[in-house]
Design a protein around this motif. Structure first.
Motif, PDB file in Angstrom:
ATOM      1  N   GLU A  30      -0.723   6.668  11.871  1.00  0.00           N
ATOM      2  CA  GLU A  30       0.656   6.753  12.382  1.00  0.00           C
ATOM      3  C   GLU A  30       1.661   6.816  11.235  1.00  0.00           C
ATOM      4  O   GLU A  30       2.615   7.597  11.265  1.00  0.00           O
ATOM      5  CB  GLU A  30       0.955   5.543  13.280  1.00  0.00           C
ATOM      6  CG  GLU A  30       2.296   5.617  13.958  1.00  0.00           C
ATOM      7  CD  GLU A  30       2.523   4.445  14.899  1.00  0.00           C
ATOM      8  OE1 GLU A  30       3.664   3.968  14.957  1.00  0.00           O
ATOM      9  OE2 GLU A  30       1.560   3.996  15.557  1.00  0.00           O
ATOM     10  N   ASP A  31       1.427   6.021  10.181  1.00  0.00           N
ATOM     11  CA  ASP A  31       2.313   6.053   9.014  1.00  0.00           C
ATOM     12  C   ASP A  31       2.169   7.367   8.239  1.00  0.00           C
ATOM     13  O   ASP A  31       3.154   7.918   7.761  1.00  0.00           O
ATOM     14  CB  ASP A  31       2.010   4.878   8.083  1.00  0.00           C
ATOM     15  CG  ASP A  31       2.337   3.547   8.722  1.00  0.00           C
ATOM     16  OD1 ASP A  31       3.315   3.480   9.489  1.00  0.00           O
ATOM     17  OD2 ASP A  31       1.614   2.569   8.451  1.00  0.00           O
ATOM     18  N   PHE A  32       0.947   7.868   8.118  1.00  0.00           N
ATOM     19  CA  PHE A  32       0.712   9.126   7.397  1.00  0.00           C
ATOM     20  C   PHE A  32       1.382  10.308   8.101  1.00  0.00           C
ATOM     21  O   PHE A  32       1.821  11.249   7.453  1.00  0.00           O
ATOM     22  CB  PHE A  32      -0.781   9.419   7.268  1.00  0.00           C
ATOM     23  CG  PHE A  32      -1.579   8.342   6.575  1.00  0.00           C
ATOM     24  CD1 PHE A  32      -1.013   7.533   5.603  1.00  0.00           C
ATOM     25  CD2 PHE A  32      -2.897   8.142   6.901  1.00  0.00           C
ATOM     26  CE1 PHE A  32      -1.745   6.553   4.966  1.00  0.00           C
ATOM     27  CE2 PHE A  32      -3.647   7.168   6.269  1.00  0.00           C
ATOM     28  CZ  PHE A  32      -3.072   6.368   5.307  1.00  0.00           C
ATOM     29  N   ASN A  33       1.426  10.287   9.419  1.00  0.00           N
ATOM     30  CA  ASN A  33       2.020  11.387  10.192  1.00  0.00           C
ATOM     31  C   ASN A  33       3.511  11.218  10.431  1.00  0.00           C
ATOM     32  O   ASN A  33       4.153  12.113  10.977  1.00  0.00           O
ATOM     33  CB  ASN A  33       1.306  11.543  11.535  1.00  0.00           C
ATOM     34  CG  ASN A  33      -0.071  12.158  11.360  1.00  0.00           C
ATOM     35  OD1 ASN A  33      -0.310  12.914  10.430  1.00  0.00           O
ATOM     36  ND2 ASN A  33      -0.977  11.821  12.257  1.00  0.00           N
ATOM     37  N   ASN A  51       0.855  -1.189   0.000  1.00  0.00           N
ATOM     38  CA  ASN A  51       0.000   0.000   0.000  1.00  0.00           C
ATOM     39  C   ASN A  51       0.888   1.236   0.000  1.00  0.00           C
ATOM     40  O   ASN A  51       1.589   1.499   0.973  1.00  0.00           O
ATOM     41  CB  ASN A  51      -0.900   0.022   1.238  1.00  0.00           C
ATOM     42  CG  ASN A  51      -1.866  -1.130   1.255  1.00  0.00           C
ATOM     43  OD1 ASN A  51      -2.568  -1.364   0.287  1.00  0.00           O
ATOM     44  ND2 ASN A  51      -1.903  -1.858   2.358  1.00  0.00           N
ATOM     45  N   THR A  52       0.866   1.982  -1.086  1.00  0.00           N
ATOM     46  CA  THR A  52       1.657   3.188  -1.227  1.00  0.00           C
ATOM     47  C   THR A  52       0.733   4.390  -1.090  1.00  0.00           C
ATOM     48  O   THR A  52      -0.384   4.374  -1.613  1.00  0.00           O
ATOM     49  CB  THR A  52       2.315   3.239  -2.615  1.00  0.00           C
ATOM     50  OG1 THR A  52       3.064   2.045  -2.805  1.00  0.00           O
ATOM     51  CG2 THR A  52       3.243   4.426  -2.749  1.00  0.00           C
ATOM     52  N   PHE A  53       1.199   5.437  -0.399  1.00  0.00           N
ATOM     53  CA  PHE A  53       0.384   6.643  -0.269  1.00  0.00           C
ATOM     54  C   PHE A  53       1.210   7.880  -0.565  1.00  0.00           C
ATOM     55  O   PHE A  53       2.431   7.874  -0.472  1.00  0.00           O
ATOM     56  CB  PHE A  53      -0.232   6.744   1.133  1.00  0.00           C
ATOM     57  CG  PHE A  53       0.752   7.013   2.225  1.00  0.00           C
ATOM     58  CD1 PHE A  53       1.101   8.323   2.556  1.00  0.00           C
ATOM     59  CD2 PHE A  53       1.333   5.977   2.931  1.00  0.00           C
ATOM     60  CE1 PHE A  53       2.021   8.576   3.565  1.00  0.00           C
ATOM     61  CE2 PHE A  53       2.250   6.223   3.936  1.00  0.00           C
ATOM     62  CZ  PHE A  53       2.600   7.532   4.261  1.00  0.00           C
ATOM     63  N   LYS A  54       0.501   8.934  -0.948  1.00  0.00           N
ATOM     64  CA  LYS A  54       1.090  10.254  -1.135  1.00  0.00           C
ATOM     65  C   LYS A  54       0.351  11.218  -0.212  1.00  0.00           C
ATOM     66  O   LYS A  54      -0.876  11.193  -0.149  1.00  0.00           O
ATOM     67  CB  LYS A  54       0.965  10.733  -2.576  1.00  0.00           C
ATOM     68  CG  LYS A  54       1.822   9.972  -3.546  1.00  0.00           C
ATOM     69  CD  LYS A  54       1.699  10.550  -4.946  1.00  0.00           C
ATOM     70  CE  LYS A  54       2.400   9.684  -5.956  1.00  0.00           C
ATOM     71  NZ  LYS A  54       3.651  10.171  -6.387  1.00  0.00           N
ATOM     72  N   ARG A  55       1.142  12.043   0.460  1.00  0.00           N
ATOM     73  CA  ARG A  55       0.578  13.089   1.308  1.00  0.00           C
ATOM     74  C   ARG A  55       1.166  14.418   0.868  1.00  0.00           C
ATOM     75  O   ARG A  55       2.378  14.554   0.721  1.00  0.00           O
ATOM     76  CB  ARG A  55       0.897  12.826   2.781  1.00  0.00           C
ATOM     77  CG  ARG A  55       0.342  13.904   3.679  1.00  0.00           C
ATOM     78  CD  ARG A  55       0.624  13.648   5.125  1.00  0.00           C
ATOM     79  NE  ARG A  55       0.219  14.810   5.898  1.00  0.00           N
ATOM     80  CZ  ARG A  55       0.541  15.023   7.158  1.00  0.00           C
ATOM     81  NH1 ARG A  55       1.256  14.121   7.812  1.00  0.00           N
ATOM     82  NH2 ARG A  55       0.152  16.103   7.770  1.00  0.00           N
TER      83      ARG A  55
END
Length: 173
Positions: free
Chosen positions: A109-112, A85-89
């Motif tokens: 927690e991973d997003f922050n 699961n890859t994300f962009k913020r």
């Protein structure tokens, strides 16, 4: 014997310029999470930025995609399917981070965590997002790369948009 020393010296110089020798060419440091950050930031996308209405909506969401990859084990040559699961913020000042999480729904927690992932800057241009990011590979000592994604409506092609409450943190790159 003089020409052998000259050849040796030339070969040493060539190998030093073609390989990443940490003592001479290291342009990055490593965070406690194993991510690389430039020692001296040389991003060019930060210059001459103009904010758009689209950028305001980008910063309120997380954009993610799920990929499946096959990994071949070296010992027994068996292939193993792995889900990533890859994300962009995105941040309002033009910075962004790309990372991974085990669970998108409970990934706050991973997003922050701004110490883990690939960092860079972005800007929007017509129906595209232009990225500039810093990446260390086996063949370089940290370089800046450029990429782009298409914008479809208020989302990014290939990514799903989710609204996440509790996003916090200020980037330091």
């Amino acid at each position: 014997m003089g020409w052998k020393k000259l050849i040796s010296f030339i070969l040493i110089i060539i190998s030093m310029n073609s390989c990443c020798i940490p003592l001479l060419q290291k342009k990055y440091y490593t965070t406690e999470y194993g991510s690389h950050r430039p020692i001296k930031s040389k991003f060019k996308t930060t210059r001459n930025r103009t904010k758009s209405i689209l950028e305001e909506s980008l910063t309120k969401n997380i954009y993610f995609r799920t990929d499946s990859i096959y990994i071949t084990k070296v010992k027994d040559k068996k292939k193993e399917l792995k889900i990533v699961n890859t994300f962009k913020r995105f941040f309002s000042d033009g910075q962004y981070i790309e990372g991974t999480t085990k669970n998108i729904r409970n990934g706050l927690e991973d997003f922050n965590n701004l110490k883990s992932g690939i960092i860079g800057y972005y800007k929007t241009q017509n129906d595209k997002i232009l990225y500039e990011y810093f990446l260390v590979t086996a063949h370089n000592c940290g370089d800046y790369y450029r990429a782009e994604s298409n914008i479809i409506g208020d989302s990014i092609a290939g990514y799903k948009k989710i609204k996440v409450e509790g996003l916090k943190g200020t980037p330091d790159w």
